[in-house]
Write a protein that holds these residues in place. Sequence first.
Motif, short mmCIF file in Angstrom:
data_model
loop_
_atom_site.label_atom_id
_atom_site.label_comp_id
_atom_site.label_asym_id
_atom_site.label_seq_id
_atom_site.Cartn_x
_atom_site.Cartn_y
_atom_site.Cartn_z
N HIS A 3 0.89 -1.15 0.01
CA HIS A 3 0.08 0.04 0.06
C HIS A 3 0.86 1.26 -0.09
O HIS A 3 1.44 1.62 1.11
CB HIS A 3 -1.01 -0.13 1.18
N HIS B 37 1.56 5.47 -2.02
CA HIS B 37 0.88 6.42 -3.08
C HIS B 37 1.99 6.99 -3.63
O HIS B 37 2.94 7.90 -2.86
CB HIS B 37 0.46 7.35 -2.20
N HIS C 229 -9.43 2.01 1.31
CA HIS C 229 -9.02 2.87 2.37
C HIS C 229 -10.40 2.51 3.34
O HIS C 229 -11.27 3.13 2.98
CB HIS C 229 -8.89 4.13 2.12
N HIS D 157 -5.49 0.86 6.70
CA HIS D 157 -5.71 1.39 7.66
C HIS D 157 -6.49 0.88 8.76
O HIS D 157 -6.06 0.26 9.76
CB HIS D 157 -6.34 2.84 7.53
N ASN E 257 2.13 3.09 2.93
CA ASN E 257 1.26 4.28 2.46
C ASN E 257 1.90 5.46 1.77
O ASN E 257 1.59 5.67 0.69
CB ASN E 257 0.35 4.58 3.76
ZN LIG Z 1 -3.46 5.16 1.32
#
Ligand SMILES: [Zn+2]
Length: 407
Positions: free
Chosen positions: A56, A58, A206, A238, A305
């Motif tokens: 995960h 970005h 998410h 999360h 993340n």
């Molecule tokens: Zn994320």
Amino acid sequence: MDILFKQVRLKDGEELKDVAIKGGKIEAIEKELKVEAARVIEGNGKVLIPGLVESHIHLDKALIADRLPNKSGTLQEALKVTAQLKPTFSKEDIVDRAERTLQMLIKNGTTHIRTHSEFDPSQGFTGFETVMELKEKYKGIVDVQVVAFPQEGILKAPGTEKMMYEAMDMGADVVGGIPYNDTPWDKHIDLVFEIAKKYDKPIDFHQDFKDGPEGMTIEYVCEKTIKEGYQGRVSVGHLTALGALPKDRLQPIIEKMAEAQISVMSLPATDLHLGGRHDEYNVRRALTPIRALRDGGVNMCIATNNIRNAFTPYGTGDVMLTAMLAIPAGHLGGADDLPTVLPMITTNPAKAMQVSGYGIEVGNNADVVLLDTESVTNAVIDMPAKLFVVKSGKVTVETKKSTEFLF
Ligand SMILES: [Zn+2]
């Protein structure tokens, strides 16, 4: 043979092994292999693990922390600051940052990545297209799964629903979603399943990113997963709100999640930074309950993340650093817990991402990392250098380390 690793450790308490690689596959694993190889790498008892899996991340909004600070450290300001910055991202800027981030991950032994790439009607597909291009460019060096991610919601950002279908037509690997940032949330979840079923792709939400338990939608995701026959194909990131539930309320949800075979990506680098910001004392850790989920049979992963932005102002691209954060924060440092951490950044996320041929076994893909440590159990807490990274049977990274005492 193309590569021969001599005398590496695959498991603690077992004899060392030779591992031979040919044609991109693991050809043989024996106590001693008497074979010729184009490249022989002396293991000297060091640990060989399957390639690290960053499940995960970005890429498109990494490395922007120095542009506009998130002074309060809250999720609200992180969203505000990032929304202000997004219109300033040019194509060149996104390419530059996403590629640098990708190289940080590769350098640190990552062979598989799942990246959430966002789009919305005001920003268009620039970031998404960039990430799709990088996926192609880095084929054979790192496998990238791209999630079509509607960061601003689908229903509350008109035009996004159409873009979701366009992103899938452009080759997205996974359908993303963010029920907590959309309304009505149940329609959002239904729509994500509808798109996933149409394209026969997995789902990655998410999910329930809050300090408290109010407004959780994970139970609906479980029910929907089972109803649609999507067991084993749904992941959630999360899930911090789950950590706010007492055991009697938590346990039935964990059982449901195990039944739906939902994988969880805990994101401690972000969750520890943004979580508990409104607590004035006894500040919450605001993590998903990693141990309870693991013990309840849920496939538990740890992922990064963000790297150096308003959501997470640090990070080096080493998912081991993220796992290290989870060890004290998630009470994972005990003798029974520590050995379960390395799988959370290797085999477990590989399972969540349905990666085939993963793991150090004859016939599997030759995606391996030689670590500068002699203990598998301590592989994460040693924070070892990644001496050699092999992807698809080729050495992609070699790290040379030299330290001298000058006293
Ligand atoms: Zn994320």
